[in-house]
Each structure stands twice: as C-alpha cells, then as structure tokens.
Motif scaffolding. Structure first.
Motif, mmCIF file in Angstrom:
data_model
loop_
_atom_site.group_PDB
_atom_site.id
_atom_site.type_symbol
_atom_site.label_atom_id
_atom_site.label_comp_id
_atom_site.label_asym_id
_atom_site.label_seq_id
_atom_site.Cartn_x
_atom_site.Cartn_y
_atom_site.Cartn_z
ATOM 1 N N TYR A 111 -8.618 6.571 82.227
ATOM 2 C CA TYR A 111 -6.806 7.098 81.977
ATOM 3 C C TYR A 111 -6.451 7.655 80.850
ATOM 4 O O TYR A 111 -5.839 9.026 81.358
ATOM 5 N N LEU A 155 -7.166 4.153 86.370
ATOM 6 C CA LEU A 155 -6.433 5.513 86.513
ATOM 7 C C LEU A 155 -4.897 4.977 87.003
ATOM 8 O O LEU A 155 -4.156 6.308 86.381
ATOM 9 N N THR A 156 -4.523 3.832 86.622
ATOM 10 C CA THR A 156 -3.029 3.108 86.757
ATOM 11 C C THR A 156 -2.811 2.808 85.197
ATOM 12 O O THR A 156 -1.434 2.226 84.658
ATOM 13 N N LYS A 170 -7.508 10.856 82.595
ATOM 14 C CA LYS A 170 -6.036 11.172 84.039
ATOM 15 C C LYS A 170 -5.534 12.544 82.831
ATOM 16 O O LYS A 170 -4.933 12.923 83.651
ATOM 17 N N LYS A 191 -14.611 9.093 93.087
ATOM 18 C CA LYS A 191 -15.010 8.217 94.425
ATOM 19 C C LYS A 191 -16.719 7.429 93.817
ATOM 20 O O LYS A 191 -17.482 8.094 93.295
ATOM 21 N N LYS A 214 -13.286 0.268 94.352
ATOM 22 C CA LYS A 214 -12.344 0.979 94.478
ATOM 23 C C LYS A 214 -11.143 -0.289 93.679
ATOM 24 O O LYS A 214 -9.692 0.097 93.087
ATOM 25 N N GLN A 215 -10.488 -0.914 94.005
ATOM 26 C CA GLN A 215 -9.833 -2.203 93.148
ATOM 27 C C GLN A 215 -9.791 -1.657 91.297
ATOM 28 O O GLN A 215 -8.960 -0.917 90.859
ATOM 29 N N LYS A 229 -10.195 13.197 90.506
ATOM 30 C CA LYS A 229 -10.472 12.010 91.835
ATOM 31 C C LYS A 229 -11.462 11.764 90.782
ATOM 32 O O LYS A 229 -13.156 12.338 90.682
ATOM 33 N N ILE A 258 -11.227 1.738 90.248
ATOM 34 C CA ILE A 258 -10.749 3.176 90.182
ATOM 35 C C ILE A 258 -9.192 2.950 90.473
ATOM 36 O O ILE A 258 -8.829 3.452 89.620
ATOM 37 N N SER A 259 -8.765 2.250 90.839
ATOM 38 C CA SER A 259 -7.347 2.256 90.696
ATOM 39 C C SER A 259 -6.933 1.911 89.956
ATOM 40 O O SER A 259 -5.845 1.804 88.946
ATOM 41 N N THR A 260 -7.006 0.689 89.055
ATOM 42 C CA THR A 260 -6.869 -0.559 87.977
ATOM 43 C C THR A 260 -6.952 0.935 86.872
ATOM 44 O O THR A 260 -6.260 1.109 86.444
#
Length: 161
Positions: free
Chosen positions: A129, A120-121, A132, A145, A113-114, A143, A116-118
C-alpha cells in the motif's frame, strides 16, 4: 478516540517526512548506480540471487521520482525477501522517451488475486500500500501481477514530464 486521532496524525507526518528523505548515495550517484549498490549489498547478505537490468537512457530523473522509485524498489525487494521464498529476483529499470518503468519480479510463492486486491486498497501500514501511495505521488501507475512461474511482479510506470 483522541489518542487514536493523534496517533494517526503522527503517522501521516512520519510518512510525509520519510517520503521526502533522499539517501545521500542517490543524490551523488543517481538512480541506476544506487539501485545497483543496494542490490549488491542485499545479494551479499542473502541467499537469493538478485540482478539489475537497465535499458535505455541512464540520465537523471526528477529528484522526487528518483526517491520514490528507489524507495519502492527497496520495499518490493524487502517484501520479496521476507515473504516470497524466492531464489531469484530481477529488477529492471527501463527509461525511454515516454516513460520510466521499474519492475521487480520474483520466482517465489506469489499472491492470490484476492490478496493483491486487499493489499492495494488497505492502508494498514503494509508495504505494498505504501508503494502504491508513493507511485500515486509521482503520477505513476502500479500493477501487481502473478507470474507464470508462480512469483509476483511489481510494475511501476511513470510517464515522462
């Protein structure tokens, strides 16, 4: 500092141009057949099983949406082939009266999850990225997952205009 700014401007321009490029196959055949052809070529050259599933209408989408979904799928497949260590990748394109949904699912190693968050941003030139950014340009949502089998799913939803 000036060199960095110039390089950043050049990178933005290259991205803008590449976003606008439309493969000839896409304009001739449409999204479904183009995805099928791309997947066929990748499957023939790799030891991974890649399948395309299509549900709903097979009508043409707006040009910008077709380009974006094609490029997103291309990037997601390349990422899965390069990093996931998957044996199976499924691409599903569903077109209904309210939205078009593209999902690319693999049975590989997945991402935390970490992570994925990184990705994406962080605009550090990573493929996720960029996917996105393409999704945002067509007013869609993206999304990522973790699958129950450990793999990763990329899900793009674009509302009908």
């Amino acid at each position: 500092n000036y060199t960095k700014e110039l390089l950043d401007l050049n990178m933005q321009e290259v991205r803008r141009i590449s976003h606008a490029l439309m493969p000839v196959m896409l304009s001739d055949l449409g999204l479904v057949k183009s995805l099928d052809k791309m997947i066929g070529q990748l499957s023939a050259s790799k030891s991974v099983s890649i399948e395309l599933f299509h549900k709903g209408s097979s009508g043409r989408l707006v040009k910008d949406i077709e380009i974006a979904l094609y490029r997103i799928c291309q990037e997601a497949l390349n990422n899965a082939l390069k990093y996931a260590n998957a044996s199976q990748i499924n691409v599903c394109l569903e077109q209904n009266s309210t939205a078009t949904v593209l999902s690319i699912e693999d049975n590989g190693v997945g991402m935390s999850k970490q992570a994925i968050s990184t990705v994406l941003t962080t605009p550090s030139g990573n493929g996720i990225y960029n996917m996105k950014e393409r999704t945002d340009l067509i007013n869609g949502s993206m999304k990522l997952k973790q699958n129950t089998n450990g793999g990763l799913s990329v899900i793009i939803k674009v509302p009908k205009k």
